[in-house]
Design a protein around this motif. Sequence first.
Motif, mmCIF file in Angstrom:
data_model
loop_
_atom_site.group_PDB
_atom_site.id
_atom_site.type_symbol
_atom_site.label_atom_id
_atom_site.label_comp_id
_atom_site.label_asym_id
_atom_site.label_seq_id
_atom_site.Cartn_x
_atom_site.Cartn_y
_atom_site.Cartn_z
ATOM 1 N N GLU A 199 52.563 49.713 49.846
ATOM 2 C CA GLU A 199 52.837 48.371 50.345
ATOM 3 C C GLU A 199 51.877 47.369 49.714
ATOM 4 O O GLU A 199 50.768 47.705 49.357
ATOM 5 N N GLN A 200 52.324 46.143 49.567
ATOM 6 C CA GLN A 200 51.494 45.141 48.892
ATOM 7 C C GLN A 200 51.372 43.881 49.734
ATOM 8 O O GLN A 200 51.756 42.799 49.295
ATOM 9 N N ALA A 201 50.846 44.018 50.955
ATOM 10 C CA ALA A 201 50.598 42.831 51.760
ATOM 11 C C ALA A 201 49.512 42.023 51.075
ATOM 12 O O ALA A 201 48.708 42.558 50.322
ATOM 13 N N GLU A 202 49.465 40.734 51.319
ATOM 14 C CA GLU A 202 48.411 39.912 50.735
ATOM 15 C C GLU A 202 47.160 40.064 51.588
ATOM 16 O O GLU A 202 47.129 39.651 52.742
ATOM 17 N N LYS A 203 46.165 40.687 51.010
ATOM 18 C CA LYS A 203 44.954 40.988 51.760
ATOM 19 C C LYS A 203 43.720 40.593 50.961
ATOM 20 O O LYS A 203 43.739 40.555 49.738
ATOM 21 N N LEU A 204 42.655 40.330 51.691
ATOM 22 C CA LEU A 204 41.365 40.023 51.073
ATOM 23 C C LEU A 204 40.309 40.814 51.834
ATOM 24 O O LEU A 204 40.233 40.718 53.064
ATOM 25 N N VAL A 205 39.538 41.614 51.123
ATOM 26 C CA VAL A 205 38.476 42.393 51.763
ATOM 27 C C VAL A 205 37.159 42.102 51.054
ATOM 28 O O VAL A 205 37.024 42.326 49.849
ATOM 29 N N ILE A 206 36.208 41.571 51.808
ATOM 30 C CA ILE A 206 34.900 41.263 51.235
ATOM 31 C C ILE A 206 33.861 42.224 51.800
ATOM 32 O O ILE A 206 33.774 42.418 53.007
ATOM 33 N N PHE A 207 33.100 42.856 50.901
ATOM 34 C CA PHE A 207 31.965 43.667 51.305
ATOM 35 C C PHE A 207 30.746 42.743 51.272
ATOM 36 O O PHE A 207 30.262 42.395 50.198
ATOM 37 N N ALA A 208 30.265 42.336 52.445
ATOM 38 C CA ALA A 208 29.153 41.379 52.511
ATOM 39 C C ALA A 208 27.845 42.151 52.627
ATOM 40 O O ALA A 208 27.420 42.510 53.712
ATOM 41 N N TRP A 209 27.223 42.402 51.490
ATOM 42 C CA TRP A 209 26.029 43.237 51.412
ATOM 43 C C TRP A 209 24.754 42.407 51.526
ATOM 44 O O TRP A 209 23.729 42.874 51.978
ATOM 45 N N SER A 210 24.816 41.149 51.047
ATOM 46 C CA SER A 210 23.622 40.289 50.952
ATOM 47 C C SER A 210 23.498 39.444 52.207
ATOM 48 O O SER A 210 24.478 38.903 52.674
ATOM 49 N N GLY A 211 22.296 39.280 52.701
ATOM 50 C CA GLY A 211 22.148 38.470 53.904
ATOM 51 C C GLY A 211 21.731 37.045 53.613
ATOM 52 O O GLY A 211 21.452 36.292 54.530
ATOM 53 N N GLU A 212 21.671 36.644 52.359
ATOM 54 C CA GLU A 212 21.105 35.330 52.047
ATOM 55 C C GLU A 212 22.098 34.186 52.216
ATOM 56 O O GLU A 212 23.288 34.363 52.072
ATOM 57 N N LEU A 213 21.516 33.021 52.472
ATOM 58 C CA LEU A 213 22.317 31.817 52.697
ATOM 59 C C LEU A 213 23.281 31.554 51.548
ATOM 60 O O LEU A 213 24.461 31.261 51.758
ATOM 61 N N ASP A 214 22.782 31.664 50.317
ATOM 62 C CA ASP A 214 23.623 31.293 49.176
ATOM 63 C C ASP A 214 24.684 32.348 48.856
ATOM 64 O O ASP A 214 25.547 32.121 47.996
ATOM 65 N N LYS A 215 24.637 33.494 49.527
ATOM 66 C CA LYS A 215 25.703 34.496 49.388
ATOM 67 C C LYS A 215 26.628 34.468 50.607
ATOM 68 O O LYS A 215 27.816 34.743 50.497
#
Lengths: 179, 179, 179
Positions: free
Chosen positions: B22-38
């Motif tokens: 299946e090809q639903a429109e998805k976005l997955v972000i791995f948020a590894w950095s805790g900094e403001l600019d990330k």
Amino acid sequence: MSTTIDKAAADVFEKAMETIPEQAEKLVIFAWSGELDKLWPTLILATTGAAMGKETTVFFTFWGLFPLVKNEVRLTGDNWMQRMLFVMNRGGDQHLKLSKMNFAGAGPAMMKHLAREHHVASPHELLEMAREMGVKLVPCQMTMDMLGLKREDLIEGLEVPAGATMALAEAQGAITLFI
Amino acid sequence: MSTTIDKAAADVFEKAMETIPEQAEKLVIFAWSGELDKLWPTLILATTGAAMGKETTVFFTFWGLFPLVKNEVRLTGDNWMQRMLFVMNRGGDQHLKLSKMNFAGAGPAMMKHLAREHHVASPHELLEMAREMGVKLVPCQMTMDMLGLKREDLIEGLEVPAGATMALAEAQGAITLFI
Amino acid sequence: MSTTIDKAAADVFEKAMETIPEQAEKLVIFAWSGELDKLWPTLILATTGAAMGKETTVFFTFWGLFPLVKNEVRLTGDNWMQRMLFVMNRGGDQHLKLSKMNFAGAGPAMMKHLAREHHVASPHELLEMAREMGVKLVPCQMTMDMLGLKREDLIEGLEVPAGATMALAEAQGAITLFI
């Protein structure tokens, strides 16, 4: 009769196919970092992708915008905060730092020397190549606003500045990298 | 007769389609950095993705978990090592540093000021927005264990803590970014 | 007759399907960073992906190559610049630094201790596991050339060194992460 069947089947098929998202070979890089050692893989991957026939887009955002500033431009910003940013972080692809082991500029000089010796193109050359190969180089409008960057401060050959919506629309079905 | 053919063709087609993922429109972000600019691009991309109708998931792991700590909580950890981590790295989205040019807090203050001036939402506002827009904010269970973080140390509105298997299952067919 | 129709429809379908790019479940990680706190998620995601049955490839490039250097090897490089790089950045998965809070080695020791206590495998163990699970660990040829690294300086069980073209070819249709 087999023609009729083929035609009917093909029609049904075609209609159904329209519901499947298109799958062109695409590469979309979010270039967030402005450092030499990140710009290098960004541009090597972008030019390699383009050479492989992939529709390639690099979306330059946040620190990633600094290397696109013209080398001869000295940015001053609209206020003391923007000015301070540019004093610390002079733009242009000839003034890049390393993310580690920068040694006040000795690190980048060393890296560039090693690259030259091993026939690896410089970021400046790679930027040229990318433009010639049709890689879309897109500056982030929001970052330009925040930093007080004008279109004429940036190098030639870039796309019209755009936002995250454009980048995410391109990214659907693409190889996506945040560098 | 053409109805019969259409039906037969459609059946064959449908069966074959089931083998295509299946090809639903998805976005997955791995948020590894805790900094403001990330955290900023993480949340801008997540809310933009959600606004575009994409199923959006942010998996907060490692340093990325710190901004999810409640601002009023002072973490102490279960042992001196965890305690030391939290002394150096106080959690909460009001206490974030920049990955460079932090200047003991002057950098982040400046950035926030520039953002406010240009009507860019703060990470705190963006976190709120993301939750309201249905972005799944998932804390990494393993990181919580390692850091001695309890569920009640983290802000409201998060999903049940999960592991890499969940994140990779979501990521199949999605736009994936490691930030 | 329905057999004939089915056959005709299936033929048309099959031909059309060949134009859709294949969609095997794949995971491709570009491991650019050599630090402990980045190698960890790289290897946890790679081994998790492999355990989920995904074809998994890790392409080690730039700083990411240093953890693959044998622990007992002391690299000297071919010239003073390469030598300097290795003095600052001794290779091997036992000598990794944290990207922040390194404290001259106290940070990594602490992290490893916390991990052990919570039964999280070390990068060294995870590298072993990844190899045993069939994760393809690919060193970047260009980086090896630039750094003067020879195949015998690196640990056993790696794939033949390759370039960006290989990595991007694998990446098509895969979950892609730049870490």
